[in-house]
Write an enzyme that holds these catalytic residues in place. Structure first.
Site, PDB file in Angstrom:
ATOM      1  N   TYR A   1      15.410  23.543  46.927  1.00 15.65           N
ATOM      2  CA  TYR A   1      15.233  23.727  45.484  1.00 15.65           C
ATOM      3  C   TYR A   1      15.499  25.186  45.134  1.00 15.65           C
ATOM      4  O   TYR A   1      14.647  25.893  44.607  1.00 15.65           O
ATOM      5  CB  TYR A   1      13.806  23.313  45.107  1.00 15.65           C
ATOM      6  N   SER A   2      16.702  25.630  45.477  1.00 16.76           N
ATOM      7  CA  SER A   2      17.110  27.014  45.254  1.00 16.76           C
ATOM      8  C   SER A   2      18.632  27.057  45.311  1.00 16.76           C
ATOM      9  O   SER A   2      19.282  26.067  45.644  1.00 16.76           O
ATOM     10  CB  SER A   2      16.500  27.942  46.323  1.00 16.76           C
TER      11      SER A   2
ATOM     12  N   TRP B   1      10.124  22.222  50.956  1.00 13.94           N
ATOM     13  CA  TRP B   1       9.914  20.955  51.667  1.00 13.94           C
ATOM     14  C   TRP B   1      10.379  21.043  53.123  1.00 13.94           C
ATOM     15  O   TRP B   1      10.730  20.059  53.738  1.00 13.94           O
ATOM     16  CB  TRP B   1      10.614  19.818  50.926  1.00 13.94           C
ATOM     17  N   GLY B   2      10.381  22.271  53.674  1.00 16.70           N
ATOM     18  CA  GLY B   2      10.547  22.455  55.101  1.00 16.70           C
ATOM     19  C   GLY B   2      11.959  22.655  55.609  1.00 16.70           C
ATOM     20  O   GLY B   2      12.158  22.834  56.812  1.00 16.70           O
TER      21      GLY B   2
ATOM     22  N   CYS C   1      19.114  26.933  32.369  1.00 13.83           N
ATOM     23  CA  CYS C   1      19.293  27.806  33.537  1.00 13.83           C
ATOM     24  C   CYS C   1      20.762  27.898  33.938  1.00 13.83           C
ATOM     25  O   CYS C   1      21.253  28.990  34.265  1.00 13.83           O
ATOM     26  CB  CYS C   1      18.449  27.312  34.700  1.00 13.83           C
TER      27      CYS C   1
ATOM     28  N   ILE D   1       7.446  32.652  53.656  1.00 16.72           N
ATOM     29  CA  ILE D   1       6.532  32.637  52.517  1.00 16.72           C
ATOM     30  C   ILE D   1       7.131  31.722  51.460  1.00 16.72           C
ATOM     31  O   ILE D   1       8.143  32.050  50.841  1.00 16.72           O
ATOM     32  CB  ILE D   1       6.309  34.056  51.957  1.00 16.72           C
ATOM     33  N   GLY D   2       6.505  30.565  51.269  1.00 16.49           N
ATOM     34  CA  GLY D   2       7.040  29.564  50.356  1.00 16.49           C
ATOM     35  C   GLY D   2       7.782  28.488  51.132  1.00 16.49           C
ATOM     36  O   GLY D   2       8.988  28.585  51.350  1.00 16.49           O
TER      37      GLY D   2
ATOM     38  N   ILE E   1       1.270  27.149  48.870  1.00 14.04           N
ATOM     39  CA  ILE E   1       0.042  26.800  48.153  1.00 14.04           C
ATOM     40  C   ILE E   1       0.218  25.474  47.409  1.00 14.04           C
ATOM     41  O   ILE E   1      -0.610  25.118  46.575  1.00 14.04           O
ATOM     42  CB  ILE E   1      -0.416  27.915  47.202  1.00 14.04           C
TER      43      ILE E   1
ATOM     44  N   GLU F   1       1.300  19.114  47.877  1.00 12.61           N
ATOM     45  CA  GLU F   1       2.320  18.065  47.923  1.00 12.61           C
ATOM     46  C   GLU F   1       3.490  18.488  48.811  1.00 12.61           C
ATOM     47  O   GLU F   1       3.985  17.718  49.631  1.00 12.61           O
ATOM     48  CB  GLU F   1       2.823  17.746  46.511  1.00 12.61           C
TER      49      GLU F   1
END
Length: 411
Positions: free
Chosen positions: A166-167, A208-209, A393, A204-205, A227, A230
């Protein structure tokens, strides 16, 4: 490729007040609405767009914007332009055939559409300020992240690619393969951090792995923190499916609570959620956790420094509906905070235009699979909100109002 949407002449039903408080009622006063209409007419008359307003046509021609409820539209925009314009799209006061294409000329002239003196007056007397409860303290950050990233893993799975990234992707020349571009992006930021076999790295962050899995496949041992409950649950599942549970540890932990010493640190598009007040803490944490000789790979959305300084306290549609508490930094602001910790940017790579393409992929997939999203319980107002978010965006990255950088940081 752009998303083409037919210009609908059917009125969109107003949202349910219980689910979308404040949207069903039209805010603002007639006086503010008249001022907003005058400023809007002035702003669009020379833009390459076609604005259909009743029997009038405004603009120089181009992507179509049809204002189907003029009175409501101008009352919303007059109440707070930074929020009302997007809310008016959510409720169907206006529609577009090519949303990102329409928003692109608006984004290109964003700083001059409204005379600067009026922008300053609006910031001081009209527009909302960021709510104190959305500050990114440890507890505030958890709530802010929960409001977006914990919407539904199934929702994100519907419009993201198989890597669940998601980036911004990084497309190879001549390729439009999103999966390959996301894998290339992940390898690119791992290279910026110098990640290699035998290292212990901190992410950090977690997302979904996807990055943690790739780093472990390189032979690194990974501690990844998030943090979002889900995201952590699905990341652990995906890590197990990849057979890497012995190499990757997922912790539900704020960056300020991280402990240990790491050969490399990687963080992808998480700094935007830190907040300016906490930037010094964030970079001090990076310095505290990084071993001597180690490197940091940081991927960050950015905006020009002068615009960031002006907009740092703004409360916008994106804050209200998508990313509460966030602030996009400038490269210069990152450099200033790094310098305070004895860190510096050693290498950088811009992926701004790649992000525009990434968002277009997401938007197209979201629309094509809307039936699957609706089956999860999301309504028409949410659909228009998500379309506006992705299109807004994409337009910002197209014109360079926004950029995204991969940064290699060293001492």
């Amino acid at each position: 490729m752009t998303i083409q949407q037919p210009v609908s002449r059917r009125l969109v039903p107003r949202p349910n007040e219980g689910e979308w408080p404040g949207l069903a009622a039209v805010p603002g006063t007639p006086v503010k609405a008249r001022i907003a209409e005058a400023l809007f007419r002035r702003a669009v008359r020379n833009l390459p767009v076609r604005v259909e307003l009743g029997n009038e046509v405004l603009g120089r021609g181009g992507p179509v914007m049809r204002i189907v409820r003029p009175d409501d539209f101008f009352r919303r925009v007059g109440n707070d332009s930074k929020i009302g314009f997007g809310e008016a799209y959510m409720v169907g006061d206006w529609t577009a055939d090519d949303l990102a294409g329409l928003l692109t000329p608006f984004a290109e002239t964003l700083s001059t559409l409204i005379p600067p003196v009026l922008q300053r007056l609006a910031r001081r007397y009209v527009e909302a300020r960021q709510p104190a409860e959305e500050a990114n303290s440890v507890e505030g950050s958890r709530e802010n992240i929960h409001r977006h990233y914990d919407l539904s893993n199934d929702l994100f799975r519907i419009f993201l690619d198989d890597t669940m990234s998601y980036s911004a992707a990084w497309f190879a020349e001549g390729s439009d393969d999103l999966v390959a571009a996301q894998e290339r992006k992940i390898d690119g930021i791992l290279d910026m951090a110098g990640v290699a076999a035998g290292q212990h790295i901190l992410e950090i962050g977690t997302g979904w792995g996807g990055l943690a899995i790739r780093a472990a496949q390189r032979g690194a041992r990974v501690t990844t923190i998030t943090i979002s409950a889900e995201q952590a649950a699905l990341a652990e599942q995906r890590i197990a499916e990849a057979g890497l549970t012995d190499r990757v540890q997922v912790l539900l932990r704020d960056y300020r609570e991280a402990q240990g010493s790491y050969d490399a640190i990687v963080s992808v598009e998480m700094i935007e959620a830190v907040g300016e007040k906490y930037w010094p803490t964030y970079f001090a944490t990076l310095d505290r956790l990084l071993k001597p000789g180690g490197r940091i790979g940081l991927q960050s959305i950015t905006m020009p420094d002068d615009r960031m300084r002006v907009a740092r306290n703004d409360y916008t549609w994106i804050h209200k509906y998508v990313f509460p508490g966030g602030l996009i930094p400038s490269v210069e602001s990152i450099e200033r905070n790094l310098a305070d910790e004895g860190l510096r940017i050693a290498d950088r790579r811009s992926l701004g235009q790649d992000y525009a393409r990434t968002l277009n992929h997401w938007n197209r997939r979201f629309q094509e699979r809307w039936a699957d999203v609706a089956a999860l319980g999301f309504d028409e107002t949410f659909r228009r909100m998500w379309e506006f978010y992705l299109g807004y965006c994409e337009a910002g990255f197209r014109v360079g109002y926004l950029d995204v950088y991969q940064l290699s940081i060293t001492r």
